[in-house]
Design a protein around this motif. Structure first.
Motif, PDB file in Angstrom:
ATOM      1  N   ARG A   1       0.841  -1.209   0.000  1.00  0.00           N
ATOM      2  CA  ARG A   1       0.000   0.000   0.000  1.00  0.00           C
ATOM      3  C   ARG A   1       0.873   1.255   0.000  1.00  0.00           C
ATOM      4  O   ARG A   1       0.557   2.231  -0.702  1.00  0.00           O
ATOM      5  N   VAL A   2       1.950   1.253   0.779  1.00  0.00           N
ATOM      6  CA  VAL A   2       2.841   2.418   0.805  1.00  0.00           C
ATOM      7  C   VAL A   2       3.449   2.652  -0.579  1.00  0.00           C
ATOM      8  O   VAL A   2       3.525   3.786  -1.055  1.00  0.00           O
ATOM      9  N   ILE A   3       3.863   1.567  -1.235  1.00  0.00           N
ATOM     10  CA  ILE A   3       4.444   1.700  -2.578  1.00  0.00           C
ATOM     11  C   ILE A   3       3.408   2.251  -3.554  1.00  0.00           C
ATOM     12  O   ILE A   3       3.720   3.111  -4.383  1.00  0.00           O
ATOM     13  N   ARG A   4       2.163   1.790  -3.439  1.00  0.00           N
ATOM     14  CA  ARG A   4       1.114   2.324  -4.319  1.00  0.00           C
ATOM     15  C   ARG A   4       0.906   3.826  -4.076  1.00  0.00           C
ATOM     16  O   ARG A   4       0.751   4.596  -5.023  1.00  0.00           O
ATOM     17  N   LEU A   5       0.907   4.234  -2.813  1.00  0.00           N
ATOM     18  CA  LEU A   5       0.721   5.662  -2.514  1.00  0.00           C
ATOM     19  C   LEU A   5       1.866   6.502  -3.077  1.00  0.00           C
ATOM     20  O   LEU A   5       1.649   7.598  -3.607  1.00  0.00           O
ATOM     21  N   ILE A   6       3.101   5.991  -2.976  1.00  0.00           N
ATOM     22  CA  ILE A   6       4.244   6.724  -3.527  1.00  0.00           C
ATOM     23  C   ILE A   6       4.142   6.800  -5.055  1.00  0.00           C
ATOM     24  O   ILE A   6       4.459   7.828  -5.664  1.00  0.00           O
ATOM     25  N   THR A   7       3.672   5.738  -5.674  1.00  0.00           N
ATOM     26  CA  THR A   7       3.461   5.763  -7.125  1.00  0.00           C
ATOM     27  C   THR A   7       2.433   6.825  -7.504  1.00  0.00           C
ATOM     28  O   THR A   7       2.611   7.585  -8.465  1.00  0.00           O
ATOM     29  N   ILE A   8       1.359   6.873  -6.728  1.00  0.00           N
ATOM     30  CA  ILE A   8       0.323   7.888  -6.978  1.00  0.00           C
ATOM     31  C   ILE A   8       0.921   9.291  -6.850  1.00  0.00           C
ATOM     32  O   ILE A   8       0.699  10.162  -7.704  1.00  0.00           O
TER      33      ILE A   8
ATOM     34  N   PHE B   1       3.147  10.270  -9.881  1.00  0.00           N
ATOM     35  CA  PHE B   1       2.432  10.634 -11.109  1.00  0.00           C
ATOM     36  C   PHE B   1       1.481  11.811 -10.901  1.00  0.00           C
ATOM     37  O   PHE B   1       0.914  12.309 -11.871  1.00  0.00           O
ATOM     38  N   ALA B   2       1.275  12.212  -9.629  1.00  0.00           N
ATOM     39  CA  ALA B   2       0.536  13.450  -9.350  1.00  0.00           C
ATOM     40  C   ALA B   2       1.505  14.605  -9.181  1.00  0.00           C
ATOM     41  O   ALA B   2       1.078  15.731  -8.923  1.00  0.00           O
ATOM     42  N   ARG B   3       2.815  14.341  -9.300  1.00  0.00           N
ATOM     43  CA  ARG B   3       3.897  15.317  -9.147  1.00  0.00           C
ATOM     44  C   ARG B   3       3.831  15.980  -7.780  1.00  0.00           C
ATOM     45  O   ARG B   3       3.931  17.215  -7.655  1.00  0.00           O
ATOM     46  N   GLY B   4       3.662  15.172  -6.755  1.00  0.00           N
ATOM     47  CA  GLY B   4       3.592  15.683  -5.391  1.00  0.00           C
ATOM     48  C   GLY B   4       4.734  15.165  -4.543  1.00  0.00           C
ATOM     49  O   GLY B   4       5.328  14.128  -4.841  1.00  0.00           O
ATOM     50  N   HIS B   5       5.057  15.902  -3.504  1.00  0.00           N
ATOM     51  CA  HIS B   5       6.115  15.517  -2.578  1.00  0.00           C
ATOM     52  C   HIS B   5       5.540  14.624  -1.477  1.00  0.00           C
ATOM     53  O   HIS B   5       4.347  14.690  -1.174  1.00  0.00           O
ATOM     54  N   VAL B   6       6.421  13.806  -0.867  1.00  0.00           N
ATOM     55  CA  VAL B   6       5.957  12.783   0.082  1.00  0.00           C
ATOM     56  C   VAL B   6       6.782  12.843   1.359  1.00  0.00           C
ATOM     57  O   VAL B   6       8.014  12.920   1.314  1.00  0.00           O
ATOM     58  N   LEU B   7       6.101  12.791   2.507  1.00  0.00           N
ATOM     59  CA  LEU B   7       6.751  12.676   3.810  1.00  0.00           C
ATOM     60  C   LEU B   7       6.374  11.329   4.412  1.00  0.00           C
ATOM     61  O   LEU B   7       5.180  11.022   4.553  1.00  0.00           O
ATOM     62  N   LEU B   8       7.387  10.525   4.731  1.00  0.00           N
ATOM     63  CA  LEU B   8       7.153   9.233   5.370  1.00  0.00           C
ATOM     64  C   LEU B   8       7.383   9.364   6.869  1.00  0.00           C
ATOM     65  O   LEU B   8       8.320  10.025   7.309  1.00  0.00           O
TER      66      LEU B   8
ATOM     67  N   MET C   1       1.387  14.110   0.307  1.00  0.00           N
ATOM     68  CA  MET C   1       0.976  13.024   1.209  1.00  0.00           C
ATOM     69  C   MET C   1       1.896  12.944   2.413  1.00  0.00           C
ATOM     70  O   MET C   1       3.106  13.192   2.303  1.00  0.00           O
ATOM     71  N   GLU C   2       1.318  12.565   3.551  1.00  0.00           N
ATOM     72  CA  GLU C   2       2.088  12.080   4.686  1.00  0.00           C
ATOM     73  C   GLU C   2       1.699  10.612   4.870  1.00  0.00           C
ATOM     74  O   GLU C   2       0.531  10.294   5.120  1.00  0.00           O
ATOM     75  N   VAL C   3       2.671   9.739   4.719  1.00  0.00           N
ATOM     76  CA  VAL C   3       2.396   8.303   4.678  1.00  0.00           C
ATOM     77  C   VAL C   3       3.002   7.625   5.906  1.00  0.00           C
ATOM     78  O   VAL C   3       4.191   7.807   6.192  1.00  0.00           O
ATOM     79  N   GLN C   4       2.191   6.875   6.617  1.00  0.00           N
ATOM     80  CA  GLN C   4       2.669   6.109   7.764  1.00  0.00           C
ATOM     81  C   GLN C   4       3.255   4.781   7.285  1.00  0.00           C
ATOM     82  O   GLN C   4       2.626   4.068   6.487  1.00  0.00           O
ATOM     83  N   VAL C   5       4.467   4.472   7.754  1.00  0.00           N
ATOM     84  CA  VAL C   5       5.110   3.201   7.406  1.00  0.00           C
ATOM     85  C   VAL C   5       5.192   2.352   8.675  1.00  0.00           C
ATOM     86  O   VAL C   5       5.884   2.709   9.622  1.00  0.00           O
TER      87      VAL C   5
END
Length: 343
Positions: free
Chosen positions: A34-41, A44-51, A181-185
């Motif tokens: 699920r985390v990998i899918r969110l990072i893929t999203i 392709f949305a050209r957004g930055h990600v905080l894990l 996104m802020e993604v919980q791992v």
């Protein structure tokens, strides 16, 4: 009609690249589909990600694998309490001839080719550094040496430990808002994944492990064009748009739904947030999710799939509930989706 078919064909080809990107990262990062899918999203949305997650769950390994699979120029920096903005811009040192030298820092070293910038433990850096990152994420540019440097292809990934708060600085709301996104791992849920991570020596040397990831699965310079094609090619119905507006209103005024959360005064819970920019980010992410699922139209499941990671950090709550934020905001989002009827 020919242009439409060509666009569809391009998007179909790129969907294949996106799924291959997920498979490459998934080869070395177990139990985090699920985390990998969110990072893929986000990519392709050209957004930055905080894990965010506990120490040792694989955040850095995941981001190094992602950077390798995306391809292009990559730079990283470690957050420390004495890190200053200038450390990202230039590096001053004595050369072999004993004379002072100034070389480009990690932000300027790759110039406009920089595609992935990885900030390890961003919450250890001072607010002055956060301000520089805010400019980079918002405008993909920085100012230095009396000129402006632009990074048209850059995507910022950052991580922070969930449990360690000593010698750290909370990210300001404006900087957190620049992360799509802020993604919980968390720990892998599957027993087999846990067994392999512990007993299989293949996962004990990260540098060797990462060589298994194919480099340059994606073309960083083409991602912006593909992202625009996804946003213009994936549709949303009037009913879906009304549903999004109802969700927005419900998040900002949950008391109107009769929503109750244990130990919370629902009337004073939400102090702000869920801005128009946040809602537009939600739709951007939902369209990419629909595209990855092989559809040309957004459905409510696409919104639910990305809502917590895109919206939770944009909901500002009363400070008295901040220590229970994760549970309270989780209950708020779950209650909103339970009470707002989906089309």
């Amino acid at each position: 009609m020919r242009i439409v078919r060509d666009t569809d064909s391009v998007l179909a080809d790129w969907r294949g690249h996106a799924l291959r990107f997920e498979r490459e990262v998934g080869k070395v990062v177990l139990g985090q589909a699920r985390v990998i899918r969110l990072i893929t999203i986000a990519t392709f949305a050209r957004g930055h990600v905080l894990l965010e997650g506990d120490v040792g769950v694989g955040k850095t390994t995941l981001l190094r694998a992602v950077a390798r699979a995306i391809g292009g120029a990559f730079e990283r920096i470690e957050g420390t309490i004495d890190l200053m903005p200038a450390d990202l811009i230039y590096h001053a040192h004595l050369g072999e001839d004993g004379r002072p030298r100034i070389d480009p820092g990690p932000l300027l070293r790759q110039g406009e080719d920089l595609s992935v910038f990885f900030f390890n433990e961003i919450n250890r850096a001072r607010p002055q550094v956060h301000s520089l990152m805010l400019r980079l994420m918002a405008e993909r540019s920085v100012s230095a040496f009396n000129r402006e440097y632009r990074f048209p292809h850059v995507q910022v990934f950052a991580d922070r430990n969930k449990v360690e708060r000593e010698e750290t600085f909370e990210l300001p709301a404006a900087a957190r808002d620049r992360f799509l996104m802020e993604v919980q791992v968390g720990m892998p849920a599957e027993a087999e994944a846990r067994r392999q991570l512990i007993f299989d020596p293949r996962f004990h040397n990260v540098d060797t492990l990462l060589t298994e990831v194919e480099t340059g699965v994606l073309d960083p310079e083409a991602l912006e064009t593909v992202a625009r094609a996804i946003q213009s090619g994936i549709r949303s119905s009037p009913a879906l748009e009304a549903y999004v507006l109802a969700l927005w209103d419900a998040v900002r005024r949950p008391e109107t739904l009769g929503l109750e959360i244990d130990g919370v005064d629902i009337r004073r819970l939400v102090q702000g947030g869920a801005s128009p920019r946040g809602m537009s980010y939600l739709l951007r992410a939902a369209r990419v999710r629909a595209w990855l699922e092989g559809r040309d139209m957004v459905v409510p499941e696409d919104l639910r799939a990305v809502f917590p990671e895109v919206m939770a950090h944009r909901i500002f709550i009363d400070p008295v509930y901040e220590l229970r934020r994760e549970r309270v905001v989780g209950d708020l989002i779950a209650g909103v989706f339970a009470r707002v009827p989906a089309p």
